[in-house]
Design an enzyme around this catalytic site. Structure first.
Site, PDB file in Angstrom:
ATOM      1  N   GLY A  85      -1.295  12.091 -30.407  1.00  0.00           N
ATOM      2  CA  GLY A  85      -2.336  12.644 -29.571  1.00  0.00           C
ATOM      3  C   GLY A  85      -1.783  13.405 -28.382  1.00  0.00           C
ATOM      4  N   HIS A  86      -2.639  13.574 -27.379  1.00  0.00           N
ATOM      5  CA  HIS A  86      -2.293  14.318 -26.167  1.00  0.00           C
ATOM      6  C   HIS A  86      -1.049  13.731 -25.499  1.00  0.00           C
ATOM      7  CE1 HIS A  86      -3.068  16.762 -22.608  1.00  0.00           C
ATOM      8  NE2 HIS A  86      -3.051  15.676 -21.852  1.00  0.00           N
ATOM      9  N   PHE A  87      -1.001  12.420 -25.404  1.00  0.00           N
ATOM     10  CA  PHE A  87       0.184  11.725 -24.893  1.00  0.00           C
ATOM     11  C   PHE A  87       0.997  11.262 -26.105  1.00  0.00           C
ATOM     12  CE2 PHE A  87      -3.047  11.207 -21.576  1.00  0.00           C
ATOM     13  CZ  PHE A  87      -2.355  11.633 -20.455  1.00  0.00           C
TER      14      PHE A  87
END
Length: 333
Positions: A310-312
């Site tokens: 994901g984003h992180f």
């Protein structure tokens, strides 16, 4: 009887004791968490280093930072995103500190750094980049690779353009430098930039909510069970403090200056052709999936890797990311 049995273990060969030892995996090149150690660690010349947690005063602001690895190794300066802190880089500190000098600061208003009153302290990306640049100088970081995630992009690109001589390479992980990289979700955020007064309450409710904090991590990843809930619950605890609403809304309002600066960042990349590694979590709900290839248009030699994350991306793909970094950032032998 217990005493007699314990005495019988004493004459056993050392090799057998090693096999019985819970740390024997470290001797074979894998640590107790299953993290593969570098070749130097296996040979015994260098082992992963403990992380130190320090603070330093920069222009009157206490900047907290995490530091690991030998000071004479190649330095990677790790710049975090919203609403995280240097904590997001713990997976890399434990995986790469045998071969790299890793430094991860918290921005003012984030994590364990000072949170100056926004009435007295301008929360802008220009100001944060200035402070983190001064932080790098104070730690005598002469040359480094920048790892930039989310807000780390606008902070890091400002630092790179201000002092290009310090930059050995760039690692971009889910950070945007092109207008098209801001997906459909940014429509309401652009409205906030156009009319802050009208849209402030809606922006705050969305930006600081527990649901949004969780979504920033999980995104559209179907493997939800891979995510530790502490990731967003800890961040939400910080966001819930009264000062955060003003701090984060001020800084997010300033995000519009990043969009205006994108052409200058692109021009710098096209001119300089920095060594560039792009790592992209494909389940990111915030940024458009076209963004990695936009970087490759600016720097055709860029290494681009799309991750099941994901984003992180370090939440679930830390082993892969560490391996890509080892292949990208050379270590003198």
């Amino acid at each position: 009887m217990r005493h007699e049995r314990s005495r019988k273990w004493l004459p056993m060969p050392v090799a057998v004791l090693v096999l019985l030892c819970p740390y024997a995996t470290q001797l074979s090149g894998v640590d107790a968490q299953g993290v593969t150690l570098g070749v130097d660690s296996i040979k015994g010349s260098r082992m992963p280093q403990l992380t130190n947690y320090r603070s330093i005063s920069i222009q009157g602001v206490s900047i907290f930072y995490r530091e690991a690895g030998p000071s004479d190794a190649p330095t990677i300066l790790l710049l975090h995103g919203l609403p995280s802190s240097s904590r997001m880089y713990e997976p890399l500190l434990t995986r790469l500190s045998d071969s790299y000098h890793l430094v991860a600061p918290d921005y003012p208003g984030f994590g364990h750094s000072d949170w100056p009153d926004p009435k007295l302290f301008p929360y802008t990306f220009d100001h944060i980049a200035e402070l983190i640049g001064a932080f790098a100088e104070a730690l005598h970081l002469v040359h480094y690779t920048l790892y930039m995630q989310d807000y780390g992009g606008p902070v890091g690109f400002r630092m790179a353009l201000a002092h290009p001589e310090r930059i050995d390479a760039l690692i971009v992980q889910n950070a945007v430098a092109h207008n098209e990289g801001l997906g459909a979700i940014w429509k309401t955020r652009r409205a906030y930039w156009a009319d802050r007064v009208t849209n402030e309450s809606a922006l705050r409710a969305n930006l600081l909510s527990l649901a949004t904090t969780r979504t920033r991590h999980v995104g559209s990843d179907p493997a939800v069970e891979r995510y530790d809930p502490d990731l967003w619950s800890d961040e939400f605890a910080f966001l819930s403090r009264p000062e955060q609403a003003d701090i984060q809304s001020d800084l997010f309002y300033d995000y519009r200056t990043n969009v205006a600066a994108y052409p200058s960042w692109q021009q710098w990349m096209r001119k300089v052709q920095p060594r560039l590694l792009v790592l992209w979590g494909k389940y990111d709900p915030s940024f458009d999936p076209s963004e990695p290839e936009a970087y490759r248009r600016d720097v055709p030699s860029a290494q681009v890797h799309i991750l099941e994350a994901g984003h992180f991306a370090l939440d679930t793909a830390a082993n892969e990311i560490a391996a890509f970094i080892r292949g990208f950032v050379p270590v003198p032998r």
